[in-house]
Design a protein around this motif. Structure first.
Motif, PDB file in Angstrom:
ATOM      1  N   MET A 282      -4.347   9.074  -5.828  1.00  0.00           N
ATOM      2  CA  MET A 282      -3.150   8.334  -6.057  1.00  0.00           C
ATOM      3  C   MET A 282      -2.957   7.073  -5.535  1.00  0.00           C
ATOM      4  SD  MET A 282       0.548   9.983  -6.108  1.00  0.00           S
ATOM      5  CE  MET A 282       0.723   9.814  -4.042  1.00  0.00           C
ATOM      6  N   PHE A 283      -2.971   7.026  -4.117  1.00  0.00           N
ATOM      7  CA  PHE A 283      -2.790   6.036  -3.308  1.00  0.00           C
ATOM      8  C   PHE A 283      -3.834   4.690  -3.385  1.00  0.00           C
ATOM      9  CE2 PHE A 283      -0.823   8.979  -0.074  1.00  0.00           C
ATOM     10  CZ  PHE A 283       0.514   8.886  -0.567  1.00  0.00           C
ATOM     11  N   ASN A 284      -5.004   5.204  -4.237  1.00  0.00           N
ATOM     12  CA  ASN A 284      -6.061   4.298  -4.353  1.00  0.00           C
ATOM     13  C   ASN A 284      -5.889   3.682  -5.525  1.00  0.00           C
ATOM     14  OD1 ASN A 284      -7.158   4.335  -1.586  1.00  0.00           O
ATOM     15  ND2 ASN A 284      -8.411   6.029  -2.061  1.00  0.00           N
ATOM     16  N   CYS A 285      -5.226   4.057  -6.428  1.00  0.00           N
ATOM     17  CA  CYS A 285      -4.988   3.480  -7.808  1.00  0.00           C
ATOM     18  C   CYS A 285      -4.904   1.918  -7.908  1.00  0.00           C
ATOM     19  CB  CYS A 285      -3.833   4.092  -8.728  1.00  0.00           C
ATOM     20  SG  CYS A 285      -4.289   5.864  -9.253  1.00  0.00           S
ATOM     21  N   ASP A 286      -5.471   1.409  -8.831  1.00  0.00           N
ATOM     22  CA  ASP A 286      -5.487  -0.246  -9.087  1.00  0.00           C
ATOM     23  C   ASP A 286      -4.010  -0.880  -9.218  1.00  0.00           C
ATOM     24  OD1 ASP A 286      -8.077  -0.265  -8.204  1.00  0.00           O
ATOM     25  OD2 ASP A 286      -8.635  -0.417 -10.240  1.00  0.00           O
ATOM     26  N   THR A 287      -3.458   0.108 -10.180  1.00  0.00           N
ATOM     27  CA  THR A 287      -1.858  -0.625 -10.584  1.00  0.00           C
ATOM     28  C   THR A 287      -0.789   0.482 -10.127  1.00  0.00           C
ATOM     29  OG1 THR A 287      -2.037   0.594 -12.648  1.00  0.00           O
ATOM     30  CG2 THR A 287      -2.797  -1.690 -12.327  1.00  0.00           C
ATOM     31  N   ILE A 288       0.333   0.140 -10.212  1.00  0.00           N
ATOM     32  CA  ILE A 288       1.534   1.119  -9.961  1.00  0.00           C
ATOM     33  C   ILE A 288       1.706   2.046 -11.115  1.00  0.00           C
ATOM     34  CG2 ILE A 288       3.043  -0.522 -10.758  1.00  0.00           C
ATOM     35  CD1 ILE A 288       3.480   2.061  -7.889  1.00  0.00           C
ATOM     36  N   ASN A 289       1.489   1.740 -12.083  1.00  0.00           N
ATOM     37  CA  ASN A 289       1.532   2.612 -13.461  1.00  0.00           C
ATOM     38  C   ASN A 289       0.482   3.716 -13.212  1.00  0.00           C
ATOM     39  OD1 ASN A 289       3.811   1.061 -14.531  1.00  0.00           O
ATOM     40  ND2 ASN A 289       2.553  -0.218 -15.739  1.00  0.00           N
TER      41      ASN A 289
ATOM     42  N   ALA B 139      -0.988   4.759 -10.643  1.00  0.00           N
ATOM     43  CA  ALA B 139      -0.339   5.563  -9.413  1.00  0.00           C
ATOM     44  C   ALA B 139       0.904   6.609  -9.834  1.00  0.00           C
ATOM     45  CB  ALA B 139       0.009   5.012  -8.501  1.00  0.00           C
ATOM     46  N   ARG B 140       1.672   6.254 -10.766  1.00  0.00           N
ATOM     47  CA  ARG B 140       2.581   7.080 -11.318  1.00  0.00           C
ATOM     48  C   ARG B 140       2.357   7.944 -12.384  1.00  0.00           C
ATOM     49  NH1 ARG B 140       6.387   1.715 -12.193  1.00  0.00           N
ATOM     50  NH2 ARG B 140       7.440   1.610 -10.263  1.00  0.00           N
ATOM     51  N   SER B 141       1.210   7.495 -13.088  1.00  0.00           N
ATOM     52  CA  SER B 141       0.673   8.519 -13.999  1.00  0.00           C
ATOM     53  C   SER B 141      -0.130   9.835 -13.098  1.00  0.00           C
ATOM     54  CB  SER B 141      -0.412   7.931 -14.972  1.00  0.00           C
ATOM     55  OG  SER B 141      -0.923   8.873 -15.576  1.00  0.00           O
ATOM     56  N   LYS B 142      -0.894   9.290 -12.363  1.00  0.00           N
ATOM     57  CA  LYS B 142      -1.582  10.223 -11.156  1.00  0.00           C
ATOM     58  C   LYS B 142      -0.444  11.368 -10.465  1.00  0.00           C
ATOM     59  CE  LYS B 142      -5.055  12.210  -8.958  1.00  0.00           C
ATOM     60  NZ  LYS B 142      -5.904  13.090  -9.778  1.00  0.00           N
ATOM     61  N   ARG B 143       0.560  10.497 -10.159  1.00  0.00           N
ATOM     62  CA  ARG B 143       1.760  11.247  -9.335  1.00  0.00           C
ATOM     63  C   ARG B 143       2.194  12.489 -10.468  1.00  0.00           C
ATOM     64  NH1 ARG B 143       7.181   8.571  -9.594  1.00  0.00           N
ATOM     65  NH2 ARG B 143       6.783   8.783 -11.683  1.00  0.00           N
ATOM     66  N   ASP B 144       2.511  12.079 -11.596  1.00  0.00           N
ATOM     67  CA  ASP B 144       2.925  13.044 -12.718  1.00  0.00           C
ATOM     68  C   ASP B 144       2.122  14.181 -12.910  1.00  0.00           C
ATOM     69  OD1 ASP B 144       5.013  11.393 -12.950  1.00  0.00           O
ATOM     70  OD2 ASP B 144       4.431  10.554 -14.769  1.00  0.00           O
TER      71      ASP B 144
ATOM     72  N   SER C  46       6.766   4.715  -0.770  1.00  0.00           N
ATOM     73  CA  SER C  46       5.309   4.901  -0.344  1.00  0.00           C
ATOM     74  C   SER C  46       4.328   3.634  -1.132  1.00  0.00           C
ATOM     75  CB  SER C  46       4.850   6.126  -0.111  1.00  0.00           C
ATOM     76  OG  SER C  46       4.372   6.663  -1.584  1.00  0.00           O
ATOM     77  N   MET C  47       4.881   3.298  -2.180  1.00  0.00           N
ATOM     78  CA  MET C  47       4.100   2.312  -2.930  1.00  0.00           C
ATOM     79  C   MET C  47       4.459   0.827  -3.024  1.00  0.00           C
ATOM     80  SD  MET C  47       1.615   4.015  -4.276  1.00  0.00           S
ATOM     81  CE  MET C  47       0.788   5.497  -4.447  1.00  0.00           C
ATOM     82  N   ILE C  48       5.350   0.392  -1.952  1.00  0.00           N
ATOM     83  CA  ILE C  48       5.551  -0.743  -1.922  1.00  0.00           C
ATOM     84  C   ILE C  48       4.295  -1.673  -1.764  1.00  0.00           C
ATOM     85  CG2 ILE C  48       6.940  -2.540  -0.505  1.00  0.00           C
ATOM     86  CD1 ILE C  48       8.555  -0.798  -2.124  1.00  0.00           C
ATOM     87  N   ALA C  49       3.328  -1.238  -0.984  1.00  0.00           N
ATOM     88  CA  ALA C  49       2.236  -2.119  -0.584  1.00  0.00           C
ATOM     89  C   ALA C  49       1.656  -2.488  -2.294  1.00  0.00           C
ATOM     90  CB  ALA C  49       1.207  -1.399   0.308  1.00  0.00           C
ATOM     91  N   MET C  50       1.573  -1.736  -3.167  1.00  0.00           N
ATOM     92  CA  MET C  50       1.203  -2.196  -4.360  1.00  0.00           C
ATOM     93  C   MET C  50       1.404  -3.503  -4.970  1.00  0.00           C
ATOM     94  SD  MET C  50      -0.696   0.556  -5.345  1.00  0.00           S
ATOM     95  CE  MET C  50      -1.100   0.369  -7.257  1.00  0.00           C
ATOM     96  N   GLU C  51       2.626  -3.959  -4.384  1.00  0.00           N
ATOM     97  CA  GLU C  51       3.200  -5.199  -4.698  1.00  0.00           C
ATOM     98  C   GLU C  51       2.316  -6.485  -3.978  1.00  0.00           C
ATOM     99  OE1 GLU C  51       5.077  -5.771  -7.073  1.00  0.00           O
ATOM    100  OE2 GLU C  51       5.767  -3.670  -7.207  1.00  0.00           O
ATOM    101  N   LEU C  52       1.621  -5.821  -3.125  1.00  0.00           N
ATOM    102  CA  LEU C  52       0.349  -7.155  -2.236  1.00  0.00           C
ATOM    103  C   LEU C  52      -0.566  -7.336  -2.917  1.00  0.00           C
ATOM    104  CD1 LEU C  52       1.177  -5.623   1.261  1.00  0.00           C
ATOM    105  CD2 LEU C  52       2.352  -7.592   0.336  1.00  0.00           C
TER     106      LEU C  52
END
Length: 410
Positions: A279-286, A288-293, A317-323
């Motif tokens: 989940m943390f290694n996903c390329d996009t926030i969407n 990652a959210r799908s993996k979380r669900d 925990s996913m603020i870093a995805m904006e970098l």
């Protein structure tokens, strides 16, 4: 610098080398350093022995023996004594700050009557046979000046990333032993170099103490921080929202994972750990959210409290995805500051319980200066990447506003 002449007799050297070689090198080092001491004495007095000059500033008054422990054994140096101004030498001044701070802390323990036989032995080995209060005071004064200068220096550079954490040390006070919070701010500047920008001793970790710590950083020039990284301490979150409201807070993914797994039945820990990493290694926030669900759907029946924890803390925990993608792994955890804390703990073991807050600040501050100088050569990213980071500033500020709204609504 005074002229330095070291005479080495070939026959004597060969004779020495036939026997104990380590002893031979120790003898050669001893002779060389004694020559350095004499040269320093001449330079400070502006005159050779028995020389009469108008520039002479003082007079020699014999010597005293000083044992110096080196990697090749103990050597005995003949340290000059002066009338008037005391003799100073770079040989002993060149001990690193952290070693000098360690000596000072242990010496204080001896003087204050709270030492153990082991500590006394170490102090005698490092400092000589006797320790006077005035000698300890002078040593502490020099160290305090260096530590305070480092801790209070203006922050002239731009630090887009700041990691915060605290560790605890035992300190004597009011006739009892108290745990004190030692707070640290570890930042990355616009050139990608890490820098320890602040530290301090506080009574505890609370909203007020963390706010005071961040206010001290801001007063020294810290501004335009793009991301703060830390564990989930409520005091840190509150302080960031009050002092740097335009900066988002990144929940450390390592600590977040540990919090989730602590609430998970043991039979599911290893499998869930792998899925969280995906989940943390996903390329996009969407993604990652799908993996979380998907994770919540799979584990909600067997680890309900763990899934509640995951759902509640996911966005922070996913603020870093904006970098930029190549920088996310560097600023999604606070592991690098945890390594600093481990080194501080290792250095403090010989003390155990600090005699006072000044001693704690002195030793840990000196160690941080040393560690900071070592780490300045390592870069997280290079200057051209800085512009790419700044292009994400608006998105990060938006995340900060969203976090503020959630905190205010809570």
């Amino acid at each position: 610098m005074a002229q330095l002449n070291i005479t080495l007799n070939q026959d004597e050297i060969l004779q020495l080398m036939k026997g104990d070689r380590e002893g031979a090198f120790a003898t050669l080092l001893q002779n060389s350093l004694n020559a350095v001491l004499k040269a320093e004495s001449t330079e400070q007095l502006h005159a050779e022995s028995y020389e009469r000059t108008d520039e002479r500033t003082g007079y020699r008054n014999g010597t005293r023996e000083r044992v110096l422990n080196t990697r090749i054994g103990s050597i005995t140096l003949e340290v000059p004594k002066h009338r008037g101004e005391p003799f100073k030498t770079m040989i002993f001044d060149n001990y690193c700050r952290s070693e000098a701070a360690l000596i000072a802390a242990m010496a204080e323990m001896v003087v204050n009557g709270v030492s153990t036989r082991k500590v006394e032995t170490v102090v005698e080995t490092l400092c000589g046979l006797t320790i006077s209060k005035s000698a300890v005071s002078d040593l502490c004064k020099d160290l305090d000046e260096a530590v305070n200068e480092f801790r209070n220096r203006p922050l002239m550079e731009h630090y887009p990333f700041v990691t915060l954490d605290a560790t605890y040390f035992k300190v004597r006070g009011d006739h009892r032993i108290i745990s004190k919070a030692f707070m640290i701010a570890y930042a990355t500047n616009s050139e990608g170099r890490r820098d320890i920008i602040g530290f301090g001793v506080y009574a505890n970790e609370s909203k007020e103490t963390w706010r005071d710590f961040l206010l001290s950083l801001r007063s020294r020039g810290l501004k335009d921080v793009r991301v703060f990284v830390s564990d989930s301490h409520e005091g840190i979150k509150y302080a960031i929202s009050q002092v740097f409201p335009e900066t988002p807070w990144q929940k450390c993914q390592f600590h977040f994972t540990r919090n989730i797994l602590d609430k998970t039945p043991k039979r599911y820990v290893e499998g869930l750990k792998v899925e969280l990493q995906e989940m943390f290694n996903c390329d996009t926030i969407n993604a990652a959210r799908s993996k979380r669900d998907s994770i919540i759907a799979d584990y909600k029946d067997v680890a309900e409290s763990a899934m509640t924890c995951l759902d509640a803390g996911f966005e922070d925990s996913m603020i870093a995805m904006e970098l930029p993608k190549h920088l996310r792994r560097f600023f999604r955890t606070s592991n690098h500051i945890e390594r600093l804390n481990r080194e501080l703990k290792r250095r403090s073991k010989v003390i155990g319980i600090f005699p006072n807050i000044g001693s704690l600040n002195r030793l840990m501050g000196s160690v941080l200066i040393e560690l900071n100088e070592r780490r300045k050569t390592y870069r997280m990213f290079y200057k051209p990447m800085y512009n790419e980071i700044e292009s994400h500033a608006d998105r990060l500020a938006k995340k900060a506003r969203e976090q503020q709204q959630i905190m205010e609504a809570a």
